[in-house]
Enzyme design. Structure first.
Site, mmCIF file in Angstrom:
data_model
loop_
_atom_site.group_PDB
_atom_site.id
_atom_site.type_symbol
_atom_site.label_atom_id
_atom_site.label_comp_id
_atom_site.label_asym_id
_atom_site.label_seq_id
_atom_site.Cartn_x
_atom_site.Cartn_y
_atom_site.Cartn_z
ATOM 1 N N LEU A 172 0.818 -1.212 0.000
ATOM 2 C CA LEU A 172 0.000 0.000 0.000
ATOM 3 C C LEU A 172 0.854 1.266 0.000
ATOM 4 O O LEU A 172 0.328 2.373 0.132
ATOM 5 C CB LEU A 172 -0.938 0.012 1.212
ATOM 6 C CG LEU A 172 -1.924 -1.159 1.300
ATOM 7 C CD1 LEU A 172 -2.821 -1.009 2.520
ATOM 8 C CD2 LEU A 172 -2.761 -1.281 0.041
ATOM 9 N N GLY A 173 2.163 1.107 -0.165
ATOM 10 C CA GLY A 173 3.063 2.239 -0.165
ATOM 11 C C GLY A 173 3.131 2.938 -1.508
ATOM 12 O O GLY A 173 2.421 2.605 -2.458
ATOM 13 N N GLN A 174 4.037 3.917 -1.591
ATOM 14 C CA GLN A 174 4.140 4.759 -2.781
ATOM 15 C C GLN A 174 4.415 3.953 -4.040
ATOM 16 O O GLN A 174 3.787 4.166 -5.073
ATOM 17 C CB GLN A 174 5.250 5.793 -2.571
ATOM 18 C CG GLN A 174 5.406 6.785 -3.716
ATOM 19 C CD GLN A 174 6.538 7.774 -3.484
ATOM 20 O OE1 GLN A 174 7.441 7.517 -2.697
ATOM 21 N NE2 GLN A 174 6.492 8.883 -4.175
ATOM 22 N N TYR A 199 18.344 6.472 6.513
ATOM 23 C CA TYR A 199 17.787 5.829 5.320
ATOM 24 C C TYR A 199 18.914 5.388 4.389
ATOM 25 O O TYR A 199 18.915 4.264 3.879
ATOM 26 C CB TYR A 199 16.859 6.812 4.619
ATOM 27 C CG TYR A 199 16.239 6.318 3.331
ATOM 28 C CD1 TYR A 199 15.234 5.359 3.334
ATOM 29 C CD2 TYR A 199 16.654 6.833 2.108
ATOM 30 C CE1 TYR A 199 14.651 4.923 2.149
ATOM 31 C CE2 TYR A 199 16.072 6.405 0.920
ATOM 32 C CZ TYR A 199 15.082 5.450 0.958
ATOM 33 O OH TYR A 199 14.504 5.024 -0.224
#
Length: 314
Positions: free
Chosen positions: A10-12, A139
Site C-alpha cells: 500500500l506504499g508509494q 535511510y
C-alpha cells in the site's frame, strides 16, 4: 515470475506495482501484503503483514505458493530521520526477514535501493555504478547495508537477488510518503489546486527523478532479465531525468502559464538533498538488462497534470 508476494503493497511504489503485476501476471497470482488494511481487497488476494514478523511472512509466502518476493516495505528518507532507531529496526529487520524467507523457500527476490545510498563524498555528476558510498542519513545507511546484504545472500546462498537504485519517483496515484524528493509530486497538486507552490528544496538543487510508469517497467524488466548477464544484480543505477525546482516549474508553465513558485527551504530536507548526486550514470543497467525510459520532464508533466486533474475532479 508466476506467483508474486509483495510487501509494503500500500506504499508509494507498492500500490502501483501490485496493479501492474496483476495486469501482467493475473490478479490471483499477486499477493499484496501491508501492515495497513487494504480498502480494495476485491481486486486480488491481500493479507495483513508486519514485516518484522518473520513467522507470519514465511507462512503467507508458503501458503500462497510464491516463487517471487518483492520486498517494498520501508520507511523513507525524511521520515526515517525523525525516528532513526525505528527506521533501522523496520528497514533492516524487515529486509532480513524477507531474505531469510526467500532463502528458505527458494524465491526470486527484489528490493529497491535508492540514490539515498550515496553521500556528500560521492561524485555528483555522472555518478558511477560502482563508487564511494558514505551516506549521512539513516535511510542511506539502511540502503547501503541492504545492497551489501542482498549481495551476500546471492554469493553465500545462491539466492537470485536483484534490485535498482531508484531516484525520486513521481506519481499521480499515491500521495507523497515522506521522501526528500516528494516536492516533485506535491508541486503538481498545488499547481492545479492553488496555482502556486512553495518549495522546501532550494532553487538550483538538482536531483535525479523518474516517472512511476518507467520505474515499474524497470522492475519487471530486471526481474525477467537473463541472470547470466547480470553483473551487479542488487543496486543498478537507474534514472530518467535530472532537474531543479525552477525547471519543473517551467515545465508546468507550458501547461499552466500563470503558475508561480517561491521558496521556503527546509534545512533538514535540503541537507539530505545536498548530500545526493545531481545526475547518475545508468550505463550498467542499459548494458546488462536493457534499461530504458519513455518519459522526459515535459512528457511526464503533461501526463501528470492530465491524470491529476481527472483524479482531483473525481
Amino acid at each position: 515470475m508466476k506467483k508474486i508476494m509483495v510487501t509494503g503493497a500500500l506504499g508509494q511504489i507498492g500500490s502501483e506495482l501490485v496493479a501492474k503485476l496483476r495486469a501482467e501476471y493475473g490478479s490471483n497470482n499477486v499477493l499484496a501484503t501491508d501492515i495497513r488494511v487494504s480498502d480494495n481487497r476485491e481486486e486480488g488476494p491481500f493479507e495483513r503483514l508486519d514485516v518484522t514478523d518473520a513467522d507470519n511472512m514465511h507462512a503467507l509466502a508458503k501458503d500462497f505458493g510464491a516463487d517471487t518476493m518483492m520486498h517494498m516495505a520501508a520507511l523513507l528518507s525524511a521520515t526515517a530521520e525523525k525516528n532513526p532507531l525505528f527506521a533501522w529496526n523496520l528497514n533492516m529487520g524487515g529486509l532480513m526477514n524477507a531474505l531469510e524467507v526467500s532463502r528458505e523457500l527458494d524465491l526470486q527476490f527484489f528490493t529497491p535501493s535508492s540514490i539515498g545510498a550515496f553521500g556528500p563524498s560521492t561524485p555528483k555528476q555522472g555518478t558511477p555504478q560502482d563508487t564511494l558510498q558514505r551516506p549521512t542519513t539513516m535511510y542511506g545507511v539502511n540502503k547501503v547495508a541492504g545492497e551489501l546484504l542482498c549481495d551476500y545472500y546471492f554469493h553465500k546462498f545462491g539466492l537470485d537477488t536483484r534490485g535498482v537504485r531508484f531516484p525520486g519517483l513521481i506519481s499521480y496515484v499515491a500521495h507523497p510518503g515522506g521522501g526528500t524528493t516528494d516536492y516533485a509530486v506535491d508541486i503538481y497538486y498545488k499547481a492545479l489546486q492553488e496555482g502556486k507552490y512553495t518549495s522546501y528544496i532550494a532553487e538550483g538543487t538538482y536531483m535525479d527523478m523518474m516517472y512511476m510508469p518507467d520505474a515499474l517497467q524497470a522492475i519487471v524488466d530486471l526481474m525477467e532479465a537473463d541472470p547470466s548477464k547480470l553483473v551487479h544484480r542488487n543496486a543498478f543505477n537507474v534514472t530518467a531525468m535530472s532537474f531543479e525546482p525552477s525547471q519543473i516549474a517551467a515545465a508546468i508553465r507550458k501547461q499552466i502559464p500563470t503558475f508561480e513558485i517561491d521558496y521556503d527551504v527546509d534545512p533538514e530536507r535540503q541537507a539530505i538533498a545536498d548530500s545526493w548526486p545531481d545526475a547518475i550514470d545508468a550505463t550498467a543497467a542499459v548494458e546488462e538488462w536493457g534499461f530504458k525510459v519513455d518519459y522526459d520532464l515535459d512528457k511526464m508533466t503533461a501526463d501528470m497534470l492530465e491524470k491529476l486533474q481527472l483524479k482531483l475532479k473525481a
